[in-house]
Design a protein around this motif. Structure first.
Motif, PDB file in Angstrom:
ATOM      1  N   ALA A  22      39.716  55.049 -18.588  1.00  0.00           N
ATOM      2  CA  ALA A  22      41.026  55.092 -19.240  1.00  0.00           C
ATOM      3  C   ALA A  22      42.146  54.746 -18.278  1.00  0.00           C
ATOM      4  CB  ALA A  22      41.258  56.474 -19.849  1.00  0.00           C
TER       5      ALA A  22
ATOM      6  N   PRO B 138      51.268  49.573 -25.081  1.00  0.00           N
ATOM      7  CA  PRO B 138      50.612  49.616 -26.388  1.00  0.00           C
ATOM      8  C   PRO B 138      49.592  50.751 -26.478  1.00  0.00           C
ATOM      9  CG  PRO B 138      49.806  47.757 -25.098  1.00  0.00           C
ATOM     10  CD  PRO B 138      50.929  48.359 -24.328  1.00  0.00           C
TER      11      PRO B 138
ATOM     12  N   THR C 120      46.611  60.062 -21.404  1.00  0.00           N
ATOM     13  CA  THR C 120      45.659  60.487 -20.375  1.00  0.00           C
ATOM     14  C   THR C 120      46.389  60.839 -19.084  1.00  0.00           C
ATOM     15  OG1 THR C 120      44.002  59.044 -21.355  1.00  0.00           O
ATOM     16  CG2 THR C 120      43.604  59.780 -19.092  1.00  0.00           C
TER      17      THR C 120
HETATM   18  N1  LIG Z   1      38.970  62.576 -25.615  1.00  0.00           N
HETATM   19  C1  LIG Z   1      38.638  61.297 -25.360  1.00  0.00           C
HETATM   20  N2  LIG Z   1      37.343  60.936 -25.309  1.00  0.00           N
HETATM   21  C2  LIG Z   1      36.986  59.671 -25.049  1.00  0.00           C
HETATM   22  N3  LIG Z   1      37.844  58.667 -24.812  1.00  0.00           N
HETATM   23  C3  LIG Z   1      39.157  58.943 -24.862  1.00  0.00           C
HETATM   24  C4  LIG Z   1      39.629  60.262 -25.132  1.00  0.00           C
HETATM   25  N4  LIG Z   1      40.973  60.249 -25.109  1.00  0.00           N
HETATM   26  C5  LIG Z   1      41.328  58.973 -24.830  1.00  0.00           C
HETATM   27  N5  LIG Z   1      40.246  58.195 -24.679  1.00  0.00           N
HETATM   28  C6  LIG Z   1      40.252  56.753 -24.333  1.00  0.00           C
HETATM   29  O1  LIG Z   1      41.035  56.556 -23.184  1.00  0.00           O
HETATM   30  C7  LIG Z   1      41.838  55.390 -23.306  1.00  0.00           C
HETATM   31  C8  LIG Z   1      43.296  55.742 -23.117  1.00  0.00           C
HETATM   32  O2  LIG Z   1      43.711  56.603 -24.174  1.00  0.00           O
HETATM   33  P1  LIG Z   1      45.125  57.303 -24.208  1.00  0.00           P
HETATM   34  O3  LIG Z   1      45.127  58.256 -25.332  1.00  0.00           O
HETATM   35  O4  LIG Z   1      45.450  57.831 -22.867  1.00  0.00           O
HETATM   36  O5  LIG Z   1      46.080  56.080 -24.533  1.00  0.00           O
HETATM   37  P2  LIG Z   1      47.580  56.071 -25.001  1.00  0.00           P
HETATM   38  O6  LIG Z   1      48.260  55.066 -24.172  1.00  0.00           O
HETATM   39  O7  LIG Z   1      48.130  57.433 -25.017  1.00  0.00           O
HETATM   40  O8  LIG Z   1      47.460  55.509 -26.459  1.00  0.00           O
HETATM   41  P3  LIG Z   1      48.368  55.820 -27.741  1.00  0.00           P
HETATM   42  O9  LIG Z   1      49.597  55.005 -27.600  1.00  0.00           O
HETATM   43  O10 LIG Z   1      47.514  55.350 -28.887  1.00  0.00           O
HETATM   44  O11 LIG Z   1      48.626  57.281 -27.773  1.00  0.00           O
HETATM   45  C9  LIG Z   1      41.517  54.797 -24.659  1.00  0.00           C
HETATM   46  O12 LIG Z   1      40.586  53.759 -24.482  1.00  0.00           O
HETATM   47  C10 LIG Z   1      40.910  55.938 -25.421  1.00  0.00           C
HETATM   48  O13 LIG Z   1      39.961  55.457 -26.336  1.00  0.00           O
END
Ligand SMILES: Nc1ncnc2c1ncn2[C@@H]1O[C@H](COP(=O)(O)OP(=O)(O)OP(=O)(O)O)[C@@H](O)[C@H]1O
Ligand SMILES: [Mg+2]
Lengths: 251, 243
Positions: free
Chosen positions: A19, A38, A45
């Motif tokens: 991630a 995006p 994370t």
């Molecule tokens: N609990 C989890 N288990 C497995 N993979 C996860 C988990 N949470 C996030 N991911 C993966 O980690 C990556 C980053 O996710 P993250 O939620 O940090 O992105 P984000 O930038 O916050 O996205 P969004 O704008 O949709 O909230 C993604 O590929 C997601 O599928």
């Protein structure tokens, strides 16, 4: 400018999914750092690493380091104390099954505060700061989950402020909030900046432009660039993809 | 108030009322038997002893229920899913839970009715405890796991310690589902008590009325209560899905 948080070569895996691909940047004290990018780019994370709630997901690994005031957060024994130094506002309000008052008083109480007068003071101040006080002051005993979505989100902001954090992390806080309330909260954030450091993850690039001193652009687990908001939103940021994302020509 | 809520609450009230009446009658023991309102006048002394022993199960069952809820919280909140303790306990419970309740019924009738010299209070209690324990432990575990991870994260993000998170967040969120599991356990226990009484009456006692398949009134009440309990359980289950 004093460095509040120093992220160095941070890599995060959920099982086999990577991630965050080794990102490094600093956050300065009393700034608002906007984080845009995006979906799936790793913004949430990143916040979960900082307050160490990533530990509740199964099978995650964290490499690299995050330093808070020069101390590695993973070397801190009192994780509860660490989390109290950081306020976290999640995208959707998580209904804690307590009254409005108890929601806000929850964190101070678990930290050992018992005096009614002190709690009253904190509850009022935090609800004021979250622009919710006037709407709920006459029904502090009713359930937090009975409020409207926008009100619940402001309740979670009040809650995040209740333990007097040094850092406030907001993860797309305005998803469930109407535009007028969003503006009111944005005004609050501008004043809160004097007291704390704010990490503002937002899917509204204009929100970052309005509020952030500096803005970071993330994409697929990479930090593409971080710079003064003026530069990021100018006609020539360092990266073409930043420009494309901000101007809406992305993908 | 929603109509479904109204129905739900009236059923809860009725069950409570009937349970109270039954409990009250049971606690008065012999007079209940003699009155012949729920039981027939055809009962004997040894019948009232059986009744007495079943009544004495009530506090034991309540204890077992509390114990299983505690065990479930210990398993889910204090042990890692991969730890050997969790594995061992969970496996034993799974084995116990997979035993059909009919077998407990047979075991129960065996100890209560046929092996009266072996059927000490201890073996009676053990039968019921073994019946209740795995059902409530497993349903409570499911209830705890059903609490969305975001609730936990939000509470921990406020700097809460584990005990605060459990008491103020996980437990309230899981409450209806935990109660649903408890009512399933109560339902089965009542049904098996009814079975024990029926078998007892049919084997030990020839009713004077000449009806060889006589069913005492208490059995009907137990079965009705059992039915109510399971209905209540499904309402509680549904309630968690609405909120
Ligand atoms: N609990 C989890 N288990 C497995 N993979 C996860 C988990 N949470 C996030 N991911 C993966 O980690 C990556 C980053 O996710 P993250 O939620 O940090 O992105 P984000 O930038 O916050 O996205 P969004 O704008 O949709 O909230 C993604 O590929 C997601 O599928
Ligand atoms: Mg996110």
């Amino acid at each position: 400018m004093k460095t509040k948080i120093q992220v160095s070569d941070l890599k995060v895996h959920y099982g086999n999914i990577q991630a965050l691909n080794g990102i490094s940047f600093d956050v300065y004290e009393n700034e608002i750092l906007g984080i845009i990018g995006p979906a799936q780019s790793g913004k949430t994370t990143l916040l979960k690493v900082i307050n160490r709630t990533l530990e509740f997901a199964q099978g995650t690994t964290v490499e690299g380091s995050v330093q808070l005031d020069g101390v590695d957060i993973y070397s801190i024994r009192d994780v509860h104390g660490l989390r109290r130094r950081i306020g976290m506002v999640l995208p959707l309000p998580v209904g804690l099954p307590l009254s409005i008052y108890d929601n806000v008083a929850f964190a101070p109480r678990t930290a050992g505060m018992r005096k009614k007068a002190e709690l009253d003071e904190i509850v009022e101040r935090c609800l004021q700061q979250a622009a919710l006080w006037d709407e709920v002051k006459d029904r502090l005993d009713s359930l937090g989950t009975k409020l409207s979505g926008g009100q619940q989100q402001r309740l979670t902001i009040a809650r995040a402020l209740s333990h007097q954090p040094e850092i406030l992390c907001l993860d797309e806080f305005s998803i469930a909030v109407d535009p007028i309330t969003t503006m009111r909260i944005e005004d609050v954030l501008k004043t809160l900046k004097d007291e704390m450091t704010i990490l503002l993850v937002t899917n509204l690039v204009q929100q970052a432009k309005r509020l952030a001193n500096r803005t970071a652009f993330m994409l697929n687990g990479d930090l593409i660039e971080i710079d003064d908001t003026d530069v990021i939103f100018s006609d020539n940021p360092a990266s073409q993809s930043t420009f494309d994302y901000i101007t809406g020509n992305f993908g | 108030m929603k109509r479904s809520e109204l129905i739900f609450q009236s059923i809860a009230l009725i069950t409570l009322a009937v349970a109270f009446i039954l409990f009250w009658n049971f606690s008065k023991g012999v007079s209940f038997v003699e009155n012949g309102t729920l039981f027939d006048a055809t009962v004997t002394d040894s019948y009232s002893v059986l009744q007495e022993n079943l009544n004495r199960m009530i506090p034991i069952l309540l204890g077992a229920i509390l114990f299983s809820v505690a065990i479930a919280f210990y398993l889910e909140e204090y042990l890692a899913r991969t730890s050997w303790k969790y594995q061992i306990i969970a496996r034993q419970i799974a084995i116990l839970a997979s035993i059909p309740s009919l077998l407990y019924g047979i075991l129960g009738t065996y100890f209560f009715v046929f092996k009266t010299e072996f059927g000490s209070f201890f073996t009676h209690a053990l039968t019921f405890v073994l019946l209740v324990l795995p059902i409530t432990i497993q349903s409570t575990q499911r209830a705890i796991r059903g609490v969305d991870i975001s609730v936990r994260e939000a509470a921990y993000a406020l700097g809460a310690k584990r005990r605060h998170v459990i008491v103020h967040h996980v437990f309230p969120h899981a409450f209806s589902t935990i109660m649903a599991g408890i009512f399933i356990a109560i339902s089965r226990t009542l049904a098996i008590s009814a079975l024990i009484i029926v078998v007892y009456v049919w084997t030990e006692h020839t009713p004077q009325s000449g009806d060889p398949f006589h069913i005492p009134g208490s059995v009907i009440v137990l079965l009705l209560l059992s039915l109510l309990s399971s209905v209540l359980s499904s309402f509680l289950e549904a309630k968690t899905n609405w909120s």
